[in-house]
Write a protein that holds these residues in place. Structure first.
Motif, PDB file in Angstrom:
ATOM      1  N   VAL A  39       0.840  -1.204   0.000  1.00 30.04           N
ATOM      2  CA  VAL A  39       0.000   0.000   0.000  1.00 30.04           C
ATOM      3  C   VAL A  39       0.873   1.250   0.000  1.00 30.04           C
ATOM      4  O   VAL A  39       0.628   2.197  -0.750  1.00 30.04           O
ATOM      5  CB  VAL A  39      -0.979   0.002   1.203  1.00 30.04           C
ATOM      6  CG1 VAL A  39      -1.649   1.352   1.368  1.00 30.04           C
ATOM      7  CG2 VAL A  39      -2.023  -1.084   1.032  1.00 30.04           C
ATOM      8  N   ALA A  65      -3.934   9.493   1.389  1.00 26.40           N
ATOM      9  CA  ALA A  65      -4.875   8.398   1.160  1.00 26.40           C
ATOM     10  C   ALA A  65      -4.242   7.058   1.536  1.00 26.40           C
ATOM     11  O   ALA A  65      -4.894   6.204   2.149  1.00 26.40           O
ATOM     12  CB  ALA A  65      -5.340   8.391  -0.291  1.00 26.40           C
ATOM     13  N   PHE A  69      -5.678   4.533   4.379  1.00 27.53           N
ATOM     14  CA  PHE A  69      -5.945   3.116   4.126  1.00 27.53           C
ATOM     15  C   PHE A  69      -5.273   2.246   5.190  1.00 27.53           C
ATOM     16  O   PHE A  69      -5.855   1.298   5.699  1.00 27.53           O
ATOM     17  CB  PHE A  69      -5.452   2.678   2.744  1.00 27.53           C
ATOM     18  CG  PHE A  69      -6.424   2.931   1.642  1.00 27.53           C
ATOM     19  CD1 PHE A  69      -7.699   2.408   1.688  1.00 27.53           C
ATOM     20  CD2 PHE A  69      -6.059   3.678   0.534  1.00 27.53           C
ATOM     21  CE1 PHE A  69      -8.607   2.624   0.668  1.00 27.53           C
ATOM     22  CE2 PHE A  69      -6.951   3.910  -0.489  1.00 27.53           C
ATOM     23  CZ  PHE A  69      -8.222   3.384  -0.425  1.00 27.53           C
ATOM     24  N   SER A  73      -7.356   0.129   7.972  1.00 24.83           N
ATOM     25  CA  SER A  73      -7.248  -1.327   7.878  1.00 24.83           C
ATOM     26  C   SER A  73      -7.051  -1.985   9.237  1.00 24.83           C
ATOM     27  O   SER A  73      -7.300  -3.177   9.393  1.00 24.83           O
ATOM     28  CB  SER A  73      -6.103  -1.715   6.952  1.00 24.83           C
ATOM     29  OG  SER A  73      -4.863  -1.462   7.583  1.00 24.83           O
ATOM     30  N   ASN A 161     -12.762  -5.425  -1.892  1.00 28.92           N
ATOM     31  CA  ASN A 161     -12.364  -5.577  -0.487  1.00 28.92           C
ATOM     32  C   ASN A 161     -11.829  -6.976  -0.213  1.00 28.92           C
ATOM     33  O   ASN A 161     -10.838  -7.138   0.505  1.00 28.92           O
ATOM     34  CB  ASN A 161     -13.535  -5.284   0.448  1.00 28.92           C
ATOM     35  CG  ASN A 161     -13.846  -3.815   0.551  1.00 28.92           C
ATOM     36  OD1 ASN A 161     -13.018  -2.960   0.221  1.00 28.92           O
ATOM     37  ND2 ASN A 161     -15.035  -3.498   0.992  1.00 28.92           N
ATOM     38  N   PHE A 166      -9.107  -5.774   2.322  1.00 26.29           N
ATOM     39  CA  PHE A 166      -9.300  -4.505   3.023  1.00 26.29           C
ATOM     40  C   PHE A 166     -10.490  -4.568   3.945  1.00 26.29           C
ATOM     41  O   PHE A 166     -11.440  -5.169   3.799  1.00 26.29           O
ATOM     42  CB  PHE A 166      -9.493  -3.361   2.017  1.00 26.29           C
ATOM     43  CG  PHE A 166      -9.478  -2.043   2.708  1.00 26.29           C
ATOM     44  CD1 PHE A 166      -8.317  -1.562   3.262  1.00 26.29           C
ATOM     45  CD2 PHE A 166     -10.633  -1.296   2.823  1.00 26.29           C
ATOM     46  CE1 PHE A 166      -8.300  -0.345   3.913  1.00 26.29           C
ATOM     47  CE2 PHE A 166     -10.629  -0.073   3.467  1.00 26.29           C
ATOM     48  CZ  PHE A 166      -9.455   0.404   4.016  1.00 26.29           C
TER      49      PHE A 166
END
Length: 166
Positions: A39, A65, A69, A73, A161, A166
């Protein structure tokens, strides 16, 4: 007036639920260090491309962003109380009457879900995660009150997802 709306939102329907259970809000995946590195690398690559194009503010947004994330998470799902009554369903503290729905469908997966389509063009849907309860029993009961939409499938967001954990 606002108090009346609030009372209707949490007012139980019927005397006793036909089914009641608790389920996590969503599937939570354990992520290893590799997931976080990936990520971060994607966020930095996007940020680099945006900066190279002269879009410094876009680069900052891409890095932010990626950080969001990673933070999100780690959030674990809350347990959600669900119930099916003769007059409707309760999801958490929200009460829905069967008249508010046009149809329902059952999606089987890691955690099976009942998706109930709200009446109205842009109204959306109500999702009942069916962990700890037999999806077939819920299907048979809801079928007494609503038409079944057998063509209902996972949403794109559900698939993404699951693929990206995620």
């Amino acid at each position: 007036m606002a108090e009346t709306k609030e009372k209707n939102k949490t007012k139980p329907i019927g005397s006793r639920p036909v089914f009641s259970w608790e389920s996590p809000e969503y599937v939570h995946y354990t992520k290893g260090a590799g997931w976080f590195v990936a990520v971060g690398a994607v966020a930095l690559a996007i940020a680099g491309l945006l900066y190279w194009q002269g879009l410094a503010s876009g680069a900052i947004v891409a890095v932010a962003a990626g950080a969001v994330f990673m933070i999100i998470s780690k959030v674990k799902p809350k347990p959600l109380r669900l119930a099916v009554y003769p007059d409707g369903v309760v999801v958490g503290d929200r009460v829905y009457r069967y008249g508010q729905f046009k149809s329902f469908g059952i999606i089987r997966g890691e955690i099976a879900k009942a998706k109930l389509d709200l009446v109205g063009r842009f109204s959306g849907e109500v999702v009942l995660p069916l962990k700890n309860i037999d999806p077939e029993q819920i299907r048979l009961y809801l079928k007494k009150h609503l038409p079944e939409n057998e063509d209902i499938n996972e949403d794109l967001s559900d698939i993404v997802n699951r693929l990206f954990k995620f």
